[in-house]
Design a protein around this motif. Structure first.
Motif, mmCIF file in Angstrom:
data_model
loop_
_atom_site.group_PDB
_atom_site.id
_atom_site.type_symbol
_atom_site.label_atom_id
_atom_site.label_comp_id
_atom_site.label_asym_id
_atom_site.label_seq_id
_atom_site.Cartn_x
_atom_site.Cartn_y
_atom_site.Cartn_z
ATOM 1 N N ASN C 2 46.474 41.191 52.469
ATOM 2 C CA ASN C 2 46.925 40.962 53.812
ATOM 3 C C ASN C 2 48.201 40.448 53.678
ATOM 4 O O ASN C 2 48.766 39.734 54.746
ATOM 5 C CB ASN C 2 46.195 39.459 54.082
ATOM 6 C CG ASN C 2 46.310 38.489 53.037
ATOM 7 O OD1 ASN C 2 47.009 38.802 51.875
ATOM 8 N ND2 ASN C 2 45.881 37.155 53.125
ATOM 9 N N GLY E 42 46.235 32.087 40.963
ATOM 10 C CA GLY E 42 47.412 33.001 40.441
ATOM 11 C C GLY E 42 47.437 33.459 39.061
ATOM 12 O O GLY E 42 48.150 34.132 38.596
ATOM 13 N N GLN E 92 39.314 42.290 35.664
ATOM 14 C CA GLN E 92 38.176 41.439 36.184
ATOM 15 C C GLN E 92 36.949 42.221 36.559
ATOM 16 O O GLN E 92 35.846 41.999 36.088
ATOM 17 C CB GLN E 92 38.751 40.502 37.319
ATOM 18 C CG GLN E 92 37.904 39.248 37.579
ATOM 19 C CD GLN E 92 38.575 38.140 38.358
ATOM 20 O OE1 GLN E 92 39.717 38.484 38.968
ATOM 21 N NE2 GLN E 92 37.841 37.110 38.646
#
Ligand SMILES: Nc1ncnc2c1ncn2[C@@H]1O[C@H](COP(=O)(O)OP(=O)(O)OP(=O)(O)O)[C@@H](O)[C@H]1O
Ligand SMILES: Nc1ncnc2c1ncn2[C@@H]1O[C@H](COP(=O)(O)OP(=O)(O)OP(=O)(O)O)[C@@H](O)[C@H]1O
Ligand SMILES: [Mg+2]
Ligand SMILES: [Mg+2]
Ligand SMILES: O=P([O-])([O-])[O-]
Lengths: 259, 385, 313, 346, 259
Positions: C2, E42, E92
């Motif tokens: 985004n 993060g 991941q």
């Protein structure tokens, strides 16, 4: 409103490959059932037969019966679409719709199933579902941004929100927390506990503590050997499975590792 | 996020309606189970309606079919709405529309293919047609043939060879340029202004009329070779490339774009340079789409006539040298046999040649398609559909 | 993804680039620029060759009323024919693509896809011959019916007995561009991530709802790409239109003789053209070029393609 | 390559003595000559196997342009060079300019499609009115007047014209313009001036549409017309097309003044009233330079053109393409004109 | 072979969005470092800057320095490709190459780089890597089958095998076990312990037991508030972080949840 699920001697195939064999079990309404077992033993596969998502894969089919409140899911007069509305599902890998905003993602199922939906109801449902999935605070300021811009865990919670937004009668979750941090995991577990009061919940998990914490009943799946079909080795109350399993294999698996 | 202060799920909410239908402002649309039996029955009815319209009331076939289809749509909607609810009805209607689209397309396409095959098959597989050129063949030979005093002479060998040479050259020019351009747009120029402009102009390029491409190539080669010797196979290949490149770029772009980013990342994270990632991971993953796109692009130009007449000229004899003199191609051959029969009074042999050439062209593309599919299956992802 | 589409500076951490990357990236950029050069070449060629017609006095132009009076009816014909072709072909092509990718049994789907790909190969002359000999005569009675029943609409004023009309040509154009749009759409529809399809199904979507929520949004940019290719072909097609259409002066009537498209006009008259006449024809080609440009600008303006929603993640 | 590039080798026995000229001749131009040219090239190959002749039928205008640009050695054209072109051509053809050889003469027939009407008489005014869409029905009194015996239906007339610019249209409209100026108000030209009819590409297209459409009438190179065709009023009689009837018009025509001694560009006498002459004809020329820089090329061109106008050449074209052979008289003139071509650039 | 990593005041951006701010830390060679923290703070983003995978996302960029053995990763003369060869990564979400067989997937790092390898060495390498990832037994009979036909956990282990097959000096793992069953998880943890003797290992995990079990040092990331950039709150020995954290936030996070 919650439903009872009876599985009778279910064989699950991918084409000619028998992936899971001879599963029979009864899942009581208003309980949480957890499936555990080593990777590749057919937990996901079995879970998908409970809302007829299995047959979506070309060549995939089942033999046997799955009764929901006594009605065979695989019977003649059953529409899989209706089944899936009543039996919601959260997948192992988060799969938000990339072309939709966060809000649209949450409402996707509602919009499909509703003829009309007032914008107030839409807002309400969005908030409730996102709160339920413990995502509201993180995304409330960017509900119109694409859902694919979230972190892995955020995406998974978005998918949970999407699934609970339609308030199904049974909820299937395939390792819903594998991508989540402990806080979100806790929230989801709380959510599962909440849901239990109204719904029937079935989860697949690798996390045995999680199974122990949230579930009333636990099923242990295993493979006899590689290449053999997966089987339901033992199905009992969670208590029994974790403290006093009747099968050696279960005990090995449980005790071999604590999660 | 103040992590631990987030209260667990909605304790501050008013008691939650536990059913979606209980939520204010939501009108649910349920799906009731249905079978496809009513649809089949209605389809039967529609067929009867069509037959009645056509045979008893003498309505035009197309009209009869459309009317019958509309009858089907309306009745299917009504029936399934009552049986299964509006969503099922819409689903059925769209299913019908999609099947109808398929039938709509198949009818003219089948008619066309049938025309080509039935008109062309007699001549196209005749060995002498396949290995003779038109060198020295005149209307007199056709007249003799029709009168039964001579054999059928004159084939498409030179045109087959010419088609392969010119289209092959055009492919050699267009595919690398087109593929690299799409790689630039998707992989290197992502979001850059130049990439946007290139994509825009590629779209513009798709609209160049083929004859303009021919004129352009001819003008270009006149600059290089002078007017007397400008017509040659390679000029045609250049003209075709102008037409082909945008198709290749556009197709390839779409196919590269749908390769998941995670695969690119997987390769990059293994320390694979970007260009190798593209060459070894992205392109093979997109191979099936790329191959079919390139085949489509070849198919798009292999049937061109106008630009080749302008840039290559018309050859009656065999010419293997793309750098000198006119050549022939199957499309041009078919065109001239259609419009300028060898003997204007005895048109049939020329028409036979034309249809045969058209059929050969289609067969060449069949072969190309099969080849593309073969290539695609060698590279294609090993799972999924 | 985004990230706002700003042109924030990109850190190219290093000046070091590997030879392979330099070559490959260079080839990519080079090809892209080459395309721009070719296009510029075509544009310059068109302008230079059209110049005499652009500057000639009006009475010297065919028709005697100036270049624009000569060209605009063709613009009308071209645009109308392309629009009709697109209107017919696009939904049908998407329908077929969905049929092949999501409805038909796999074998049948593959076979259908194959046959439709073949059609892209049929030379336009053959489309022309078929359109004139087989297709147009079949439409004659339909046009008669249209005139009889809908004749009060100027579009259906006066039926052609031979069926060789702008509408016929448009329908044949639709058949011609069908394989192009179908092929691209089919490929992208087939690539829809399973995950997204399953997400929709698991929410209780019917098949169509699944397609609407997962397949079409994912494939839309590809479909638009294919549509633009098809439009390009429809705008630029020469021989088929030249053979099928019975061209003539401008008329609103779509089911009678009359009207012509720019490429057909060029193809028909180019052989006997020289001097100013040739220049006129090329000027018409230039106009078509400008139309294509405008159509693309317009398309871009409407669909800001892709934006933040990329399917690739 | 494994193909057979000489498929007619076994078919024509006893070819004439093969000559020993070599070279390549390039030409382009009128598509009307296509079939005839194919025949000439094939025939000539047996006479001079060392010379290759290449002809692109790109249209008369293109042919003339190519000649002027020096891209070809001669042009095929349905019309002779106009003043301006004659001026320009001197740059490549020497001060004398170019010469015109009428090599291909073909009637323009008026095919029609009326069941049961085997003969249709049309006088020029009626013809013009039909094609101008003033007369729109087959049972129009004007048509009936000339066809008292025919059973003319009350059918709409569908006029079929060429959709492409063409020499046939130019010749036909010139004829109408000259012979029926009142009924035909349009200027002659390559493109058809009247709108509202059926239009079709190429001669074969026109013939196709006429054959397929009841009540249709068109105009087309006679070689492609095998069905019904109208008889045209010439003076007091009605003449059906035939090669001989067409040749008569050409014989009755005068050479135009092109500034070249003995040149054979013809002012066609379309308004001839000579008995048995069919007045709608198309004459197609070979336009060659009167001088070439290269003597070998000059020799090859000369030799080929001589073959084309020779009795054998004209006969081959007549049989293959249905054209009208030029008369013996015209042939003599043509041969001597070919002889004037020089190879020293002057 | 193992390397020391110094991060100096690193800011990480997605376009204009500052995702992670002001991270400084030192990772010693031959250690396992774990990052924990709530979802979206993060961790993945930061991890990706350690092998310059971050810049692959259009518009993404960093400010600050990452030194590997004293050499700035983001320096002028550094080739990101070389960086990535030295610093391997496991994502991941499992992402095997769909066009390749299982074996080819394992060898991808070698093959894609066109490094020459004898077929015997290739077989050996495949086996070693698959054994290392605890997948060998399950797939040894179908090495030529496509990698995408495996279960989720199997796919993830395949990706681990692929990453260790190139024998990097530093290995980054982004929640490598989130899709794994306990047995595989144990195997991976053992593997991490093995790797530690030669390599520098950095993992992101949501499983605090895992962090506690395998890591020597732990970094805790957190968001001040939603919309704010993520920050490194605390970085210390695992012992300290779990038993005696200096920050309140860390303590809250750790104690709030045990698994
Ligand atoms: N689409 C498919 N086609 C064929 N075989 C499949 C497919 N999906 C899974 N399988 C096979 O079915 C078996 C069961 O797989 P499943 O995904 O159900 O395992 P799982 O228990 O969910 O494992 P995990 O814990 O790793 O997710 C495995 O052997 C797997 O390889
Ligand atoms: N491609 C991207 N473009 C823009 N913003 C992104 C992108 N990827 C991640 N972000 C944002 O950056 C922040 C950090 O995301 P990141 O994926 O690093 O979180 P994380 O700590 O790995 O979470 P999780 O534990 O859920 O994986 C989040 O706010 C996320 O929305
Ligand atoms: Mg699973
Ligand atoms: Mg992450
Ligand atoms: O010979 P045409 O010019 O009429 O085609």
């Amino acid at each position: 409103m919650s439903k009872r699920i009876d599985v009778k001697d279910l064989d699950i195939y991918y084409g000619d490959f028998l992936a899971v064999k001879g599963v029979s079990m009864t899942i009581e309404p208003r309980t949480v059932t957890a499936f555990i077992g080593p990777s590749g033993c057919g937990k996901s596969t079995f879970l998908r037969t409970l809302n007829r998502m299995h047959e979506v894969i070309p060549g995939a089919r089942v033999e046997g019966e799955v009764l929901i409140d006594g009605k065979n899911l695989y019977g003649k007069n059953v529409d899989p679409v209706d089944v899936r509305r009543q039996v919601g599902m959260v997948f192992q890998r988060p799969n938000p719709f990339p072309t939709m905003s966060i809000k649209e993602n949450v409402l996707a199922g509602v919009r499909l199933n509703a003829r009309r939906i007032s914008s107030k109801a839409a807002d309400e449902l969005t908030e409730r579902a996102l709160r339920g999935a413990n995502l509201w605070n993180e995304v409330k300021d960017r509900l119109d941004k694409p859902g694919s811009g979230l972190s892995g865990g955020q995406q998974q919670r978005l998918c949970i929100a999407r699934a609970i937004a339609i308030q199904p009668e049974v909820i299937l979750m395939d390792e819903p927390c594998s991508a989540l941090d402990p806080i979100s995991t806790l929230a989801i577990e709380d959510l599962i506990n909440d849901l239990k009061s109204d719904y029937t919940v079935v989860i697949v998990t690798h996390n045995m503590q999680q199974a122990a914490r949230v579930s009333d009943k636990t099923g242990f799946f295993n493979l006899k050997a590689t290449g053999q079909p997966g089987q339901l080795v033992e199905f009992d109350t969670t208590q029994t499975i974790f403290n006093n399993p009747s099968q050696k294999a279960t005990e090995d698996y449980i005790s071999g590792r604590f999660g | 996020m103040s992590t631990l202060t987030t209260p667990p799920t909605g304790t501050q909410d008013p008691p939650r309606p536990s059913r979606l239908e209980d939520v204010d402002g939501v009108v649910l649309s349920r799906v009731r189970p249905t079978t496809n039996r009513p649809a089949l029955l209605l389809a039967g009815v529609a067929v009867v309606v069509a037959l009645v319209l056509r045979l008893a009331l003498d309505v035009h076939v197309a009209l009869a079919l459309v009317l019958a289809f509309v009858v089907y749509l309306v009745s299917v909607y009504a029936v399934y709405r009552t049986l299964g609810g509006p969503r099922v009805a819409v689903d059925q209607v769209l299913r019908a529309l999609i099947y109808f689209a398929f039938v709509c397309a198949i009818v003219p396409l089948a008619s066309l293919l049938w025309t080509v095959v039935s008109e062309g098959a007699a001549r196209a597989f005749n060995p002498s047609f396949l290995n003779q050129t038109m060198n020295g063949v005149t209307g007199l030979h056709d007249q003799d043939y029709v009168e039964g005093t001579g054999p059928f002479v004159g084939g498409a060998y030179h045109a087959i060879v010419g088609t392969l040479v010119i289209t092959g050259l055009a492919t050699l020019i267009s595919v690398p340029i087109g593929l690299f351009t799409s790689i630039y747009i998707v992989e290197y120029g992502a979001k850059s202004r130049l990439a946007r402009w290139i994509r825009f102009f590629v779209d513009v390029m798709t609209g160049i009329p083929s004859i303009v491409a021919g004129l352009f190539a001819f003008a270009l080669f006149v600059q290089i070779f002078g007017p007397r010797d400008a017509k040659m196979g390679i000029a045609g290949a250049v003209a075709l490339s102008v037409l082909m490149i945008p198709t290749v770029v556009r197709n390839s772009e779409e196919m590269l774009r749908i390769v998941p980013n995670e695969l690119r990342e997987a390769a990059l994270a293994l320390g694979v340079p970007k260009w190798r990632t593209i060459a070894k991971v992205v392109l093979p993953t997109a191979a099936s789409g790329l191959a079919s796109g390139i085949t489509l692009a070849i198919a798009r130009v292999i049937g061109e006539t106008a630009p080749l007449l302008v840039a290559v000229g018309y050859a009656r004899a065999l010419n293997l040298d793309a750098l000198a003199g006119p050549m022939n191609t199957l499309a041009v051959y078919a065109y001239s046999m259609f419009t300028k029969p060898l003997s204007p009074a005895v048109r049939d042999p020329s028409l036979e040649r034309a249809w045969a050439a058209a059929l050969l062209l289609v067969l060449i593309v069949v072969a190309l398609n099969l080849l593309a599919r073969l290539i695609a299956t060698i590279f294609a992802p090993k799972s999924g559909r | 993804m985004n990230a706002p589409a700003t042109s924030s500076p990109r850190t190219r951490g290093s000046a070091v680039r590997r030879p392979g990357d330099v070559l490959f990236g260079g080839a990519s950029l080079g090809s892209a620029v080459l395309i721009l050069l070719v296009l510029a070449g075509v544009a310059v060629f068109l302008v230079l060759e059209a110049l005499p017609a652009l500057t000639a006095p009006g009475e010297d132009i065919t028709g005697g009323r100036g270049l624009w009076a000569y060209i605009w009816p063709m613009v009308f014909g071209t645009v109308v024919a392309s629009v009709i072709a697109m209107v017919i072909a696009t939904p049908i092509a998407i329908g077929i693509a969905l049929f092949v990718s999501h409805y038909a049994p796999r074998r049948l789907g593959r076979a259908v896809g194959f046959v439709i790909d073949l059609l892209a190969a049929v030379p336009s002359v053959v489309f022309g011959m078929w359109g004139m000999a087989v297709f147009a005569p079949r439409l004659g009675p339909l046009y008669a019916w249209l005139e009889a029943n809908l004749g009060w609409i100027p579009l259906f004023a006066d039926a052609s007995a031979s069926g060789r009309t702008l509408l016929t040509a448009s329908i044949v154009l639709a058949v011609m561009i069908l394989p192009i749009i179908t092929s691209v759409s089919r490929e992208v529809f087939l690539q829809t991530p399973r995950l997204h399809e399953e997400a929709a199904l698991a929410l209780g979507a019917t098949k169509w709802e699944m397609i609407r929520t997962a397949v079409i949004p994912f494939g839309m940019p590809g479909v638009i790409g294919g549509t633009m290719l098809g439009l390009g072909r429809a705008l630029g097609e020469t021989m088929a239109v030249a053979i099928i259409l019975s061209p003539g002066a401008f008329t609103w009537n779509l089911i009678g003789s009359g009207n012509v498209t720019i490429p057909a006009e060029i193809a028909l008259n180019f052989p006997e053209a020289s001097g100013l006449r040739l220049s006129e024809l090329i000027a018409a080609g230039l106009v078509l070029f400008v139309i294509t440009l405008a159509v693309n600008l317009f398309a871009r303006w409407i669909v800001d393609r892709r934006a933040a929603f990329s399917g690739a993640n | 390559a494994c193909g057979n590039d000489n498929p007619t080798a076994g078919l024509t026995a006893g070819a004439a003595e093969a000559g020993d000229l070599t070279g390549d001749v390039k030409a382009s131009g009128a598509s009307s000559q296509e079939s005839a040219m194919t025949a000439w090239i094939a025939g000539y190959q047996k006479v001079q196997p060392g010379v290759t002749v290449q002809y692109d039928s790109i249209g008369s205008g293109g042919g003339r342009e190519n000649l002027i640009a020096g891209a070809t050695d001669f042009a095929g054209s349905d019309a002779y060079l106009d003043e301006e072109e004659r001026q320009k051509v001197t740059e490549v053809c020497g001060p004398q300019g170019a010469i015109h050889l009428p090599v291909y003469i073909s009637p323009v027939a008026i095919p029609y499609n009326l069941e049961g009407v085997d003969r249709l008489n049309l006088r020029p005014e009626v013809l013009a009115q039909i094609f101008d869409q003033q007369i729109t029905s087959w049972d129009d009194p004007a048509i009936v007047a000339d066809n008292p015996d025919a059973d003319l239906p009350a059918l709409d007339i569908t006029v079929v014209n060429r959709s492409d610019d063409s020499g046939t249209t130019e010749n036909f409209t010139e004829y109408l313009h000259e012979v029926a100026p009142e009924a035909w108000p349009h200027e002659p030209g390559k493109s058809w001036p009247v709108s509202g009819g059926e239009a079709a590409a190429q001669t074969t297209g026109v013939v196709d549409v006429v054959t397929r459409t009841p009540g249709a009438i068109g105009y087309a190179d006679a070689s492609a017309v095998t069905g019904q065709a109208a008889a045209i009023g010439v003076g007091e009689e009605f003449v059906e097309f035939s090669p001989e009837a067409a040749a008569k018009v050409v014989d009755a025509s005068e050479p135009a003044d092109t500034g070249v001694e003995g040149d054979l560009a013809l002012e066609l006498a379309r308004d001839t009233t000579e008995s048995g002459a069919y007045p709608i004809v198309l004459v197609s020329y070979h336009i060659a330079c009167s001088a070439y820089d290269d003597p070998e090329r000059a020799a090859a061109v000369k030799d080929f053109l001589s073959y084309v106008v020779s009795e054998e050449g004209q006969d081959v074209a007549a049989r293959a393409a249905g054209s009208a052979p030029i008369s013996a008289d015209l042939r003599e003139q043509a041969l001597s004109l070919v002889d004037t071509i020089s190879g020293d650039g002057r």
